[in-house]
Enzyme design. Structure first.
Site, PDB file in Angstrom:
ATOM      1  N   GLU A 277       0.673  -0.955   0.000  1.00 30.30           N
ATOM      2  CA  GLU A 277      -0.030   0.003  -0.154  1.00 30.30           C
ATOM      3  C   GLU A 277       0.804   1.248  -0.171  1.00 30.30           C
ATOM      4  O   GLU A 277       0.504   2.312  -0.706  1.00 30.30           O
ATOM      5  CB  GLU A 277      -0.888   0.019   1.295  1.00 30.30           C
ATOM      6  CG  GLU A 277      -2.245   0.945   1.126  1.00 30.30           C
ATOM      7  CD  GLU A 277      -3.362   0.375   2.214  1.00 30.30           C
ATOM      8  OE1 GLU A 277      -4.433   0.072   1.860  1.00 30.30           O
ATOM      9  OE2 GLU A 277      -2.709   0.750   3.372  1.00 30.30           O
ATOM     10  N   GLU A 280       2.106   1.765  -3.366  1.00 28.13           N
ATOM     11  CA  GLU A 280       1.205   2.274  -4.282  1.00 28.13           C
ATOM     12  C   GLU A 280       0.808   3.769  -4.255  1.00 28.13           C
ATOM     13  O   GLU A 280       0.590   4.360  -4.985  1.00 28.13           O
ATOM     14  CB  GLU A 280      -0.306   1.204  -3.959  1.00 28.13           C
ATOM     15  CG  GLU A 280      -1.164   1.456  -4.793  1.00 28.13           C
ATOM     16  CD  GLU A 280      -2.433   0.791  -4.532  1.00 28.13           C
ATOM     17  OE1 GLU A 280      -3.295   1.123  -5.376  1.00 28.13           O
ATOM     18  OE2 GLU A 280      -2.438   0.281  -3.572  1.00 28.13           O
ATOM     19  N   CYS A 297      -8.451  -2.220   3.429  1.00 25.49           N
ATOM     20  CA  CYS A 297      -8.282  -3.363   4.383  1.00 25.49           C
ATOM     21  C   CYS A 297      -9.641  -3.914   4.937  1.00 25.49           C
ATOM     22  O   CYS A 297      -9.986  -5.107   5.286  1.00 25.49           O
ATOM     23  CB  CYS A 297      -7.558  -3.024   5.567  1.00 25.49           C
ATOM     24  SG  CYS A 297      -5.973  -2.665   5.315  1.00 25.49           S
ATOM     25  N   SER A 317      -7.247   1.518  -2.681  1.00 25.48           N
ATOM     26  CA  SER A 317      -6.145   0.861  -2.900  1.00 25.48           C
ATOM     27  C   SER A 317      -6.689  -0.592  -3.709  1.00 25.48           C
ATOM     28  O   SER A 317      -7.592  -1.088  -3.377  1.00 25.48           O
ATOM     29  CB  SER A 317      -5.538   0.607  -1.644  1.00 25.48           C
ATOM     30  OG  SER A 317      -4.403  -0.329  -1.801  1.00 25.48           O
ATOM     31  N   LYS A 356     -15.751 -10.364   7.189  1.00 28.35           N
ATOM     32  CA  LYS A 356     -14.668 -11.138   6.536  1.00 28.35           C
ATOM     33  C   LYS A 356     -15.568 -12.169   5.994  1.00 28.35           C
ATOM     34  O   LYS A 356     -14.921 -13.085   5.173  1.00 28.35           O
ATOM     35  CB  LYS A 356     -13.556 -11.388   7.527  1.00 28.35           C
ATOM     36  CG  LYS A 356     -12.841 -10.195   7.771  1.00 28.35           C
ATOM     37  CD  LYS A 356     -11.788  -9.760   6.834  1.00 28.35           C
ATOM     38  CE  LYS A 356     -11.034  -8.665   7.105  1.00 28.35           C
ATOM     39  NZ  LYS A 356     -10.171  -8.113   6.090  1.00 28.35           N
ATOM     40  N   GLU A 359     -16.536 -11.420   2.673  1.00 28.42           N
ATOM     41  CA  GLU A 359     -15.283 -11.285   2.046  1.00 28.42           C
ATOM     42  C   GLU A 359     -14.776 -12.699   1.218  1.00 28.42           C
ATOM     43  O   GLU A 359     -14.093 -12.457   0.149  1.00 28.42           O
ATOM     44  CB  GLU A 359     -14.157 -10.612   2.816  1.00 28.42           C
ATOM     45  CG  GLU A 359     -12.766 -10.186   1.902  1.00 28.42           C
ATOM     46  CD  GLU A 359     -11.801  -9.374   2.709  1.00 28.42           C
ATOM     47  OE1 GLU A 359     -11.305  -8.436   2.303  1.00 28.42           O
ATOM     48  OE2 GLU A 359     -11.460 -10.226   3.717  1.00 28.42           O
ATOM     49  N   GLU A 364     -13.304 -12.605  -6.751  1.00 32.07           N
ATOM     50  CA  GLU A 364     -12.299 -12.038  -7.453  1.00 32.07           C
ATOM     51  C   GLU A 364     -11.021 -12.113  -6.549  1.00 32.07           C
ATOM     52  O   GLU A 364     -10.118 -11.654  -6.969  1.00 32.07           O
ATOM     53  CB  GLU A 364     -12.564 -10.410  -7.611  1.00 32.07           C
ATOM     54  CG  GLU A 364     -13.158  -9.654  -6.546  1.00 32.07           C
ATOM     55  CD  GLU A 364     -14.748  -9.427  -6.260  1.00 32.07           C
ATOM     56  OE1 GLU A 364     -15.157  -8.638  -5.694  1.00 32.07           O
ATOM     57  OE2 GLU A 364     -15.262 -10.704  -6.698  1.00 32.07           O
ATOM     58  N   CYS A 496     -11.421  -2.305  14.309  1.00 33.65           N
ATOM     59  CA  CYS A 496     -11.628  -3.711  14.337  1.00 33.65           C
ATOM     60  C   CYS A 496     -11.743  -4.297  15.891  1.00 33.65           C
ATOM     61  O   CYS A 496     -12.388  -5.233  16.087  1.00 33.65           O
ATOM     62  CB  CYS A 496     -10.468  -4.746  13.930  1.00 33.65           C
ATOM     63  SG  CYS A 496     -10.397  -4.267  12.058  1.00 33.65           S
TER      64      CYS A 496
END
Length: 571
Positions: A277, A280, A297, A317, A356, A359, A364, A496
């Site tokens: 990151e 990037e 994230c 990102s 999650k 996720e 993808e 979190c």
């Protein structure tokens, strides 16, 4: 200041305070059910009724303002009888499967019913068993247990999603989604804030515990766990340890006693995320990429952007989350090094987050993670295995994914991803003299801003915690009011450490301490004591790049560690 007496005890509180706030200042307990600090204060459940001079009848302490000279009684026969009757009416429409309920022994309704000697069938059992909505990848709804406190509605509204709300009126009123569709077909982002707000078992995560147990005893599977940064700071709460206790060692030992499994440290791919990151961000700064750049994230935030701000998807990102990076490395790099067929490696992530679970279903991302279990689910497995968690000896993570930096650990707190990225970006721009701590982005505030100049480059940053605050930041950027370089977004207020999969905390604790701050402090303490403070200093990450990935944002990294996003319906 306003002076009053509660149960004969003098109390002085700021003007504008409620009776409930005054009582808590005097360490006098008044029960609540619908009230939840920072989420909802509506006085609808009637559990907090008290007697107060100047009032007609009983008043709701959570919303009733104090006045000079007021005298309050919280424990009269009329008050106790009112609360008992209220509980018995609630119980008459509540599905009482307490022995098998996910909130059994940790249910706010159960606790109050015991305290007030409420008869569960005083008014009969007048409810229809409603169908359970389990089509969502993350959250299950059982409306037969709903007590109409509307805390879930307030939490979802605070997130500016409003995927659930009251349908119908009067006795037919029920909490549901528009047109009574499943949560799976709404813009729900799976953050799970409704789950941690619910005082009973009407909302809970879709469990993967049975699947994980099955993999552990499968002779053809090699099972590996890896744990998210914040789990070490919260798991102990499920076993009666104080909020904010770091139980990393006990957590590792407990996982290893579940069966023949390995336990790795997800902080390593938090460090890897920062390497990718930060590179990037520098690439965008130097090459004219889309700015501001947003972190990626948090899967709840990413899905929120896909629904409501698809025009910003190029700004997010392309890095996968640490969970998905770790799983990708395990099914490729780790399998190759150890001669394991990827289909025989069963990968379990332990996460504080219900999103999650959604996720890991995103095609993808490569479908590398086999199961994502919440902190609560891990606690359930440990208890089911009969492990004495509080007294277990500390263990250590397994090689080669054992040691990570303190920067990876603070990912679990709002502002942590930003600070970790700034440490590495500052090093790359300014060399070894770059600062280690960026305290301006710490804290539990909903929005934080800072500006730093390192190596001649000025970076304006923002941190948004909770999607309602994320929306404010985004709108300020879109209007031109704000000009940021880098923005961190966490869907859950506080990050979190306050995720939808964290241990249930009774409202009496949640309403009296700053839960988010206490949990976060455990991570910052861990960071301060770490041998490694920056992601780029992590030798395990250096080895991964040397042996497998090549370099940050290189061809192999993009193939495994980066992804794309797509627009979703707004409904």
């Amino acid at each position: 200041m306003v002076n009053l007496k509660i149960n004969g005890i003098p109390v002085s509180v700021p003007e504008g305070s409620t009776v409930l706030q005054a009582a808590r200042a005097a360490n006098i307990r008044i029960p609540t059910l619908c009230y939840l600090k920072d989420v909802q204060c509506v006085g609808s459940c009637r559990m907090c009724l008290v007697e107060a001079t100047g009032a007609r009848g009983l008043v709701a302490a959570c919303v009733y303002p104090v006045t000079e000279g007021m005298e309050v009684r919280t424990n009269t026969p009329a008050v106790r009888q009112s609360r008992k009757t209220t509980l018995e009416l609630i119980l008459s429409t509540h599905k009482k499967k307490c022995l098998s309920c996910v909130r059994s022994m940790n249910c706010e309704l159960q606790k109050l019913a015991l305290e007030y000697n409420a008869e569960e069938d005083m008014f009969g059992t007048d409810h229809d068993l409603k169908p359970i909505d389990d089509l969502s990848a993350s959250v299950v709804r059982d409306n037969s247990k709903c007590v109409m406190c509307t805390r879930c509605v307030a939490a979802c509204g605070q997130q500016t999603i409003s995927a659930i709300g009251p349908n119908n009126r009067g006795y037919a009123k029920a909490i549901g989604s528009p047109y009574d569709v499943s949560l799976a077909f709404t813009p729900c982002v799976n953050c799970g804030q409704c789950v941690v707000a619910c005082p009973v078992g009407a909302l809970y995560e879709k469990s993967s515990v049975a699947d994980v147990w099955g993999a552990i005893v499968d002779p053809d599977k090699q099972v590996v766990f890896f744990t998210a940064p914040s789990v070490r700071a919260t798991l102990g709460e499920a076993f009666g340890l104080p909020v904010g206790t770091n139980v990393e060692g006990k957590m590792i030992s407990a996982i290893k006693q579940l069966g023949d499994v390995k336990c790795f440290n997800m902080d390593i791919t938090a460090d890897l995320t920062i390497m990718e990151e930060a590179d990037e961000l520098l690439s965008r700064l130097q090459g004219g990429g889309a700015l501001p750049m947003f972190t990626s994230c948090c899967p709840g935030w990413v899905k929120f952007a896909e629904h409501y701000y698809p025009e910003l998807l190029p700004n997010i990102s392309t890095c996968k989350s640490p969970q998905e990076m770790f799983s990708a490395l395990l099914k490729t790099y780790y399998c190759q090094k150890n001669g394991i067929k990827p289909e025989n490696l069963y990968v379990v992530s332990v996460i504080p987050c219900t999103a999650k679970k959604f996720e890991i279903s995103r095609e993808e991302l490569g479908n590398y993670t086999d199961a994502a279990i919440t902190t609560r689910e891990l606690a359930k497995m440990v208890k089911e295995a009969g492990i004495d968690f509080a007294n277990i000896a500390d263990g250590k993570f397994d090689t080669p994914f054992e040691e990570a930096s303190g920067a990876g650990a603070i990912f679990g707190a709002t502002g942590g991803v930003m600070e970790a990225a700034l440490r590495t970006a500052a090093y790359k721009l300014g060399g070894s003299g770059a600062p280690l701590e960026f305290k301006e982005v710490r804290g539990t505030q909903g929005v934080k801003e800072a500006e730093y100049t390192v190596g001649g480059t000025t970076v304006k940053v923002a941190v948004a915690s909770g999607l309602g605050n994320a929306r404010k930041v985004i709108e300020a950027v879109k209007s031109g009011e704000k000009d940021y370089t880098f923005i961190e977004v966490m869907a859950c207020p506080g990050g979190c450490i306050n995720g939808g999969g964290q241990p249930y905390v009774h409202d009496e604790i949640r309403n009296t301490i700053d839960l988010k701050a206490v949990r976060a402090q455990a991570l910052y303490d861990y960071d301060g004591e770490s041998r490694l403070r920056c992601s780029h200093d992590n030798p395990a990450v250096e080895v991964i790049y040397k042996e497998f990935l090549g370099k940050p944002n290189g061809h192999k990294s993009h193939e495994l560690l980066h992804t794309t996003y797509h627009e979703r319906e707004k409904y």
